[in-house]
Design a protein around this motif. Structure first.
Motif, mmCIF file in Angstrom:
data_model
loop_
_atom_site.group_PDB
_atom_site.id
_atom_site.type_symbol
_atom_site.label_atom_id
_atom_site.label_comp_id
_atom_site.label_asym_id
_atom_site.label_seq_id
_atom_site.Cartn_x
_atom_site.Cartn_y
_atom_site.Cartn_z
ATOM 1 N N TYR A 1 0.847 -1.197 0.000
ATOM 2 C CA TYR A 1 0.000 0.000 0.000
ATOM 3 C C TYR A 1 0.879 1.242 0.000
ATOM 4 O O TYR A 1 2.021 1.210 0.468
ATOM 5 C CB TYR A 1 -0.899 0.048 1.247
ATOM 6 N N GLU B 1 -2.133 6.519 -2.592
ATOM 7 C CA GLU B 1 -3.136 5.793 -3.354
ATOM 8 C C GLU B 1 -4.124 5.016 -2.499
ATOM 9 O O GLU B 1 -5.228 4.725 -2.954
ATOM 10 C CB GLU B 1 -2.442 4.841 -4.334
ATOM 11 N N ASN B 2 -3.741 4.659 -1.268
ATOM 12 C CA ASN B 2 -4.586 3.764 -0.471
ATOM 13 C C ASN B 2 -5.108 4.349 0.832
ATOM 14 O O ASN B 2 -5.956 3.735 1.480
ATOM 15 C CB ASN B 2 -3.817 2.474 -0.160
#
Length: 443
Positions: free
Chosen positions: A277, A281-282
């Protein structure tokens, strides 16, 4: 943070766990005080802070200095350490290779306070010739007494935010350490800082140190990601969407978390094998939190992304062959998303023509050279542009480049940029193709 070889009487193959500790150079009572007759009185333009850009511990008091625009000189060493530790002037062949590999480093090639000092360890020995502990940053130095004050990152941060805040040239309304000592709010904040220190900051190095125990490493990684989820929920759950960890106001605990978050995507994720991760983005809540802090006037002065990467991609502590290792470029997608001024990630130092007529405590960055004689002047103007770097806000949703026309429509620019960055960090072509194939799979 200590460099890989840090003691006077220890050989290069020894190991120490000092990266998890904070050793005090002077006595534990070495603090700055508002008392007139104290050994280290609170005075403007008296102290200097030795730092390296990548070290998350040095980043704490540096961020406090930058936030308030305190009249304390910042003295950056070369961002990566070789076998003899943190250095100004390259002495060994390995150090010369490092400097040649990364000539754009925002560091001084000479200690502006001491003519004959080329390594940080010499300052530790000046204070105590028998010093046998970790030679680490941050290190606060009293330029009048020519001695060390303290090197505890947490202790220094509190000192600067309380005893030196009277000299703040900006953001005076921000109270990083809330309430009086012993108050419920103070105790809650101190507990949060210690929790973040243990579960976010130092756990990174524990993960890296468990490479011979896969089960333990996987457990630590899971705990870390679970911690990130919990922190994100703290910011975004229950329809509160509070901007900071303790509510509506920035606290020092926020800086502790932010400092690790900015290092995760550009260094830890790749160097420590934590690619499952990313923050950008996460963890959208934590990414918004990071952007929010970067935009506070002054904060970006203590954020040099590529120098951060240099510590982990070049230093012998993190690489078996640290000699001459190259530093990857900061990913465009990361820089565009966090909306940093481009001068922070450019390949050259700012030109003197870009900053004419500006007064700052860090003129080394303004004249585009490593001239330490113009560096130690303290910040006294209240300018929000202390390094010559722009603090203007950028649109985080701006498009990147026209390269998007070369990529299939269902592959994002950020995915493509991360794939290129992955290759630059040593990832195989097959892994990159597999990564892009996943992105091409219809959702």
């Amino acid at each position: 943070m200590s460099s890989n070889t840090t003691t006077k009487n220890t050989n290069n193959n020894s190991t120490n766990n000092s990266e998890f500790l904070e050793e005090i150079v002077a006595s534990s009572s070495s603090t700055i005080s508002n008392h007139q007759h104290h050994r280290f009185p609170a005075e403007a333009n008296r102290y200097a802070l030795y730092v390296t850009a990548g070290c998350p511990f040095a980043a704490r008091p540096w961020a406090v200095q930058a936030l308030y625009g305190l009249p304390i000189s910042i003295i950056p060493l070369f961002p990566a350490a070789h076998d003899d530790g943190w250095f100004f002037t390259a002495q060994s062949a390995g150090e010369h290779d490092m400097v040649a590999s990364y000539p754009q480093a925002h560091s001084l090639h000479k200690d502006p306070l001491h003519d004959n000092v080329h390594h940080l360890k010499q300052l530790y020995w000046q204070v105590n010739p028998n010093f046998d502990g970790a030679v680490s940053v941050p290190l606060l130095w009293d330029t009048q007494l020519d001695t060390a004050v303290n090197n505890s990152s947490l202790g220094l941060s509190e000192m600067l935010a309380t005893q030196m805040k009277q000299f703040a040239t900006r953001n005076q309304e921000i109270d990083l350490f809330p309430g009086g000592k012993g108050s419920p709010e103070w105790e809650e904040h101190q507990a949060l800082v210690q929790e973040l220190h243990a579960t976010v900051t130092t756990v990174m190095y524990q993960i890296n140190a468990t490479n011979k125990d896969g089960n333990r490493r996987d457990a630590l990684v899971k705990e870390f990601y679970d911690t990130l989820t919990r922190l994100q929920n703290r910011l975004t759950s229950n329809n509160t969407h509070q901007p900071f960890l303790m509510g509506q106001h920035l606290r020092f605990a926020d800086l502790v978390l932010y400092i690790t978050l900015v290092r995760f995507d550009i260094s830890y994720q790749w160097r420590f094998g934590l690619g499952k991760y990313s923050i950008r983005e996460n963890y959208p809540g934590l990414w918004a939190f990071t952007q929010r802090i970067v935009r506070i006037p002054g904060i970006s002065e203590a954020l040099w992304p590529r120098d951060i990467m240099a510590m982990y991609f070049m230093g012998t502590k993190w690489n078996q062959k640290g000699q001459g290792r190259s530093v990857p470029m900061v990913p465009v997608a990361w820089n565009d998303s966090i909306a940093l001024p481009m001068s922070l990630t450019s390949s050259s130092l700012p030109s003197s023509n870009d900053h004419k007529g500006k007064n700052s405590g860090q003129q080394y960055h303004q004249n585009g050279s490593n001239d330490s004689s113009k560096y130690l002047q303290g910040s006294s103007t209240g300018s929000n542009n202390q390094n010559g770097f722009s603090n203007e806000k950028h649109d985080v949703h701006k498009s990147t480049t026209s390269i998007v026309t070369l990529i299939p429509s269902n592959v994002t620019v950020s995915s493509f940029a991360w794939a290129l960055f992955w290759m630059g960090c040593g990832g195989s072509l097959a892994m990159v193709i597999q990564f892009l194939a996943v992105q091409l799979t219809p959702k």
